[in-house]
Every structure is written in C-alpha cells, then in structure tokens.
Design a protein around this motif. Structure first.
Motif, mmCIF file in Angstrom:
data_model
loop_
_atom_site.group_PDB
_atom_site.id
_atom_site.type_symbol
_atom_site.label_atom_id
_atom_site.label_comp_id
_atom_site.label_asym_id
_atom_site.label_seq_id
_atom_site.Cartn_x
_atom_site.Cartn_y
_atom_site.Cartn_z
ATOM 1 N N ALA A 201 0.823 -1.210 0.000
ATOM 2 C CA ALA A 201 0.000 0.000 0.000
ATOM 3 C C ALA A 201 0.857 1.259 0.000
ATOM 4 O O ALA A 201 1.984 1.275 0.488
ATOM 5 C CB ALA A 201 -0.917 0.010 1.212
ATOM 6 N N ARG A 202 0.292 2.302 -0.547
ATOM 7 C CA ARG A 202 0.841 3.639 -0.384
ATOM 8 C C ARG A 202 -0.129 4.374 0.530
ATOM 9 O O ARG A 202 -1.317 4.476 0.228
ATOM 10 C CB ARG A 202 0.937 4.357 -1.729
ATOM 11 N N LEU B 39 -3.799 13.117 2.408
ATOM 12 C CA LEU B 39 -5.071 12.393 2.250
ATOM 13 C C LEU B 39 -6.231 13.334 1.964
ATOM 14 O O LEU B 39 -7.229 12.937 1.373
ATOM 15 C CB LEU B 39 -5.364 11.534 3.480
ATOM 16 N N ARG B 40 -6.100 14.615 2.357
ATOM 17 C CA ARG B 40 -7.198 15.554 2.084
ATOM 18 C C ARG B 40 -7.333 15.820 0.592
ATOM 19 O O ARG B 40 -8.430 15.997 0.074
ATOM 20 C CB ARG B 40 -6.962 16.852 2.853
ATOM 21 N N LEU B 41 -6.216 15.855 -0.118
ATOM 22 C CA LEU B 41 -6.261 16.059 -1.574
ATOM 23 C C LEU B 41 -7.022 14.927 -2.245
ATOM 24 O O LEU B 41 -7.922 15.146 -3.057
ATOM 25 C CB LEU B 41 -4.844 16.147 -2.134
ATOM 26 N N HIS B 42 -6.675 13.694 -1.906
ATOM 27 C CA HIS B 42 -7.314 12.537 -2.539
ATOM 28 C C HIS B 42 -8.775 12.404 -2.116
ATOM 29 O O HIS B 42 -9.639 12.110 -2.942
ATOM 30 C CB HIS B 42 -6.538 11.270 -2.194
ATOM 31 N N THR B 43 -9.040 12.654 -0.837
ATOM 32 C CA THR B 43 -10.418 12.565 -0.351
ATOM 33 C C THR B 43 -11.295 13.577 -1.058
ATOM 34 O O THR B 43 -12.387 13.259 -1.554
ATOM 35 C CB THR B 43 -10.475 12.798 1.172
ATOM 36 N N PHE C 174 -7.369 7.290 2.297
ATOM 37 C CA PHE C 174 -6.073 7.419 2.965
ATOM 38 C C PHE C 174 -4.971 6.571 2.339
ATOM 39 O O PHE C 174 -3.824 6.590 2.800
ATOM 40 C CB PHE C 174 -6.201 7.044 4.449
ATOM 41 N N GLY C 175 -5.277 5.820 1.283
ATOM 42 C CA GLY C 175 -4.237 4.981 0.706
ATOM 43 C C GLY C 175 -4.622 4.406 -0.641
ATOM 44 O O GLY C 175 -5.762 4.538 -1.095
ATOM 45 N N ASP D 195 -3.867 -0.811 -8.107
ATOM 46 C CA ASP D 195 -4.338 0.548 -8.401
ATOM 47 C C ASP D 195 -5.738 0.800 -7.841
ATOM 48 O O ASP D 195 -6.512 1.563 -8.404
ATOM 49 C CB ASP D 195 -4.321 0.787 -9.916
ATOM 50 N N LEU D 196 -6.064 0.149 -6.735
ATOM 51 C CA LEU D 196 -7.336 0.364 -6.059
ATOM 52 C C LEU D 196 -7.105 1.289 -4.865
ATOM 53 O O LEU D 196 -5.997 1.389 -4.348
ATOM 54 C CB LEU D 196 -7.922 -0.970 -5.583
ATOM 55 N N TRP D 197 -8.169 1.939 -4.417
ATOM 56 C CA TRP D 197 -8.078 2.888 -3.312
ATOM 57 C C TRP D 197 -8.488 2.244 -1.994
ATOM 58 O O TRP D 197 -9.261 1.299 -1.972
ATOM 59 C CB TRP D 197 -8.993 4.081 -3.575
ATOM 60 N N PHE D 198 -7.981 2.817 -0.895
ATOM 61 C CA PHE D 198 -8.409 2.414 0.438
ATOM 62 C C PHE D 198 -9.027 3.631 1.124
ATOM 63 O O PHE D 198 -8.483 4.732 1.059
ATOM 64 C CB PHE D 198 -7.237 1.916 1.282
ATOM 65 N N GLY D 199 -10.172 3.426 1.754
ATOM 66 C CA GLY D 199 -10.836 4.524 2.440
ATOM 67 C C GLY D 199 -11.516 4.053 3.710
ATOM 68 O O GLY D 199 -11.955 2.903 3.810
ATOM 69 N N TRP D 200 -11.561 4.965 4.692
ATOM 70 C CA TRP D 200 -12.273 4.682 5.935
ATOM 71 C C TRP D 200 -13.695 5.190 5.801
ATOM 72 O O TRP D 200 -13.913 6.342 5.436
ATOM 73 C CB TRP D 200 -11.579 5.372 7.109
#
Length: 201
Positions: A6-7, A21-25, A51-52, A58-63
């Motif tokens: 993960a990144r 993480l605010r940019l991506h969110t 957040f990752g 190339d998939l995203w991780f989010g809370w």
C-alpha cells in the motif's frame, strides 16, 4: 509513504501535496457527488476518507464513517465498478492484514477491466479512466501557480470549507494516543502538554 503493498497518505503542510489524504479525499468526493457520476450500487461513496492506494492493483483504500458501514474499504473509483469491499475493521488490522498481509489476494481483489459505455452513458469518462484514477498523483507539491506550459497539471484550488480538517482522526482508538499533542500544536502550543493521561482540561 510505502507500507507493504500500500501507499499510505497522511497530512502535509500543503493540501495539494500528492501525499496528503485531504487532496485525494476531496478530489474523489467531488467526483462522487457529480451529477454525471452514477454507480450501480447503493454504497455512499462520498462518506469515504481516502487514505491509501494499493500499489499492485491501483485500487483505493478509504475509511467509512457511515454508521452502518464502519471500517476500511477497498474500492475502484469508476462509476461502473463493483461496490467497495470491507477489508479491515481498524487501521491496525489494515496494516497487518492488508498492507503487510494477504487479504487482497485472499479476497481476490483486483482492478476490473470494465467495458466502455455501460450504464450511465459516461463514454467520455471511460476513455479517461486510466488517467483519472491517478489524476491526483500528477499534482506535485512544487507545482505552485505555474502556467502549465510544460504540460503538467496545475494544483487545484479548493474551497476551504469543503476540506477535511487539518486534525483528522478517521480511525477510532489508535489515533487517540496522539491526540493531546496534536491538539496542543494546533492551538499554538500553549499550556498543558505533558502528562500521560488523556488530559481533561
């Protein structure tokens, strides 16, 4: 920062830094709330704090802070992709089981090869999918206010009211240990920094 497969994004002094993480969110939240974005499921994508990213698929991780769906979810941001999949119930489990573990392989999670066209009539968007999934990664922290003559994308200007707060604790439990020091720093340092308790004050 790289963490296993993960990144992981954190908080940086500049919101338009690709590691923030605010940019991506916010970038994905703009997309998820767009009138043209129509998913094939009922998962509230706009509730995810991104957040990752998985470096292999190339998939995203989010809370997800949604009361009915708390936990860490893995997702594909494209409108015609399957719904997010829950991969961990805490950040600690995400690190151990997903970033450094075999959860992605065990659940067979991979970026789907989607057919263009599909249900939302979003053909143009499909053509841009390979670029849009990484679009936020093309904005670098040293891209101030350039003219864009070199072909690089300029950092977006965001409405401050829409930004997640600088002190952002999406994960319950683990972040509580750092909270007193973070709050003191945010207030400019004044009083009370020490102690080992959770500081009433």
């Amino acid at each position: 920062a790289a963490l296993g497969r993960a990144r992981v994004f954190g908080l940086t002094p500049r919101v338009n830094h690709t590691g923030d993480l605010r940019l991506h969110t916010l970038s994905l939240r703009y997309r998820f709330t767009s009138a043209e974005y129509r998913v094939q499921h009922n998962f509230p994508m706009h509730t995810l704090v991104v957040f990752g990213k998985d470096r292999e698929q190339d998939l995203w991780f989010g809370w997800s802070g949604d009361a009915a769906r708390t936990g860490v979810f893995c997702f594909d941001e494209r409108a015609d992709a399957p719904p997010p999949v829950r991969v961990a119930d805490s950040f600690e489990r995400f690190v151990a089981d997903v970033a450094l573990g075999d959860t992605m392989l065990r659940l067979k999670l991979r970026r789907a090869r989607l057919r263009g066209g599909g249900g939302g009539g979003d053909d143009e968007d499909d053509d841009d999918d390979s670029e849009s999934s990484d679009s936020v990664e093309q904005w670098t922290s040293d891209e101030e206010d350039g003219d864009g003559d070199d072909g690089r994308r300029k950092a977006p200007q965001f409405d401050a009211e829409l930004l997640p707060p600088m002190i952002l604790r999406p994960f319950p439990g683990g972040a509580a240990r750092a909270a007193p020091a973070t709050r003191a720093a945010a207030r400019g340092g004044g009083g009370g920094g020490g102690g080992g308790g959770s500081g009433s004050g």
